[in-house]
Design a protein around this motif. Sequence first.
Motif, PDB file in Angstrom:
ATOM      1  N   THR A  34     -19.735  30.445  27.526  1.00  0.00           N
ATOM      2  CA  THR A  34     -19.590  29.793  28.816  1.00  0.00           C
ATOM      3  C   THR A  34     -19.059  30.748  29.882  1.00  0.00           C
ATOM      4  O   THR A  34     -18.580  31.842  29.597  1.00  0.00           O
ATOM      5  N   THR A  60     -22.709  24.424  30.233  1.00  0.00           N
ATOM      6  CA  THR A  60     -22.128  24.154  31.554  1.00  0.00           C
ATOM      7  C   THR A  60     -22.498  22.761  32.046  1.00  0.00           C
ATOM      8  O   THR A  60     -21.673  22.051  32.634  1.00  0.00           O
ATOM      9  N   THR A 110     -20.360  20.253  30.348  1.00  0.00           N
ATOM     10  CA  THR A 110     -19.003  20.312  30.901  1.00  0.00           C
ATOM     11  C   THR A 110     -18.922  19.507  32.190  1.00  0.00           C
ATOM     12  O   THR A 110     -17.965  18.762  32.434  1.00  0.00           O
ATOM     13  N   PRO A 137     -18.728  20.324  24.725  1.00  0.00           N
ATOM     14  CA  PRO A 137     -19.980  20.924  25.207  1.00  0.00           C
ATOM     15  C   PRO A 137     -20.669  21.784  24.158  1.00  0.00           C
ATOM     16  O   PRO A 137     -21.895  21.791  24.061  1.00  0.00           O
TER      17      PRO A 137
END
Length: 489
Positions: free
Chosen positions: A51, A292, A295, A303
């Motif tokens: 991430t 992402t 999230t 995630p």
Amino acid sequence: MMEKSGVSTNNLVVEVNYGKGKKLPQYIAALSVCMGSVAAGTVLGWTGNITEGELQAGELNDVFINKDTDYGWIGSFMTLGAMLMCFPIGFICDLIGRKLAMLLTIIPFSVGWLLIIFANNTDMIFAGRFITGLAGGSFCVSAPLYTSEIAQKEIRGALGSYFQLLLTVGILFAYLLGAFIDAQIVSVICAIVPLVFGVVFFLQPETPVYSLKKGNEEAARKSLRRLRGDNYNIDAEIADIKASLEEQKSQKISFRESFKKKATKKSLLICFSLMFFQQFGGINAVIFYVGTIFTETGADIEPSIATIIVGVMQVVFTFIASLVIDKFGRKILLIISDFVMGISGILLGIYFTLKDRELITEDELKDITFLPILSLCIFIAVFSLGFGPIPWMISAELLPPEIKSNASSAAGTFNWLLAFLVTKFYRDLTVAIETDTTFYIFSVISLLGTVFIYFVVPETKGKSLEQIQRELNGEREVGEGLDNKGFSS
């Protein structure tokens, strides 16, 4: 069951008994070459569970990533490399052979991953992503080319879908590694995958088509004997391939002359349009930024776990596609895929509308946190069923032989250019017009693609390349078993 070949010359059709050929060696060869697709998939999936937070925190060799200026480039540099490789790989495959060309991709794979592993600044990461993209992108042209030249017509669709299947396996593998291991170790393991491909694929034969192109009939016979078995009429297929190559030479015309034919114009329209609808349906935004996206949804599920679920769905449904693509055909799977992708994108957009524009309370939002997970899983599933493997496969089936090499490369370049635009500017777009509007745009494009496929794209299942060209030219044969929209009956 006896297989037959119809060789047409001036309306004379000669039926030739091929005999009983083995199919298992062809499946093994296709799976072996597509181990390179696993390597390409790890390049695509590398950012999925690594991430922005991890990269910003300097988990990759203490290199700190700027979220606003660097992260988008980390995703998109790979697509730039892939885009630039589509044209050269076609020439390289013709020059040194399909097999050697793909084995040589181990070098850029290794160099690129080493740059990432030992990176001490963002430029090294960018360079590594670009170089691994060069290697990964080459498989979009070379792997389908290899499988199409070793496969019998009856299993051409199944073998052609293995490229996308093993690509999704590579993506899932990268997702799994990224969920549990730090970024540098992930990169080390990903660097080993191309070496495994080299070992597995090294023992496979060159395609008989390439060997005959180079005038090496003995190599072509050896390859066919390895791929079809001893009870197969190798002489008949050698004669067919030779006749096809001679016909291509005799009918070799310039692109300008070819473009005067209705079949050429229609095939180019279809191939480039399918590439457009594939990429602007939003698939690479999902693959590159799936962690992402989850999230941002605020869902309770981690995630990284959600990303793995998406990856598993992608593998499972791409595998299902490989089983049914020669049974149900290309067209119906494309229509179902694109339509459901559009609906899934709308549902995801609705969730972000409710969340980001604060149209419901937080408690009400928690009650529907299943919606983005469900929407993304369905999106990935139906993409993998149709729009993942088929645009690459159908391009090879539709394009006329005199422009196939250059046109396939051009379509691949166009596809990766669109992938670059989506991956580079997806984040900018979500900031400018919000995430919900971005997915609404993807959905509208998918629904327009559904209409285009229904009215324009023909079915190619079970047809010879000659039959496909006649149909594109508007010549309809009696008894083809097609209705007026091109569905198999």
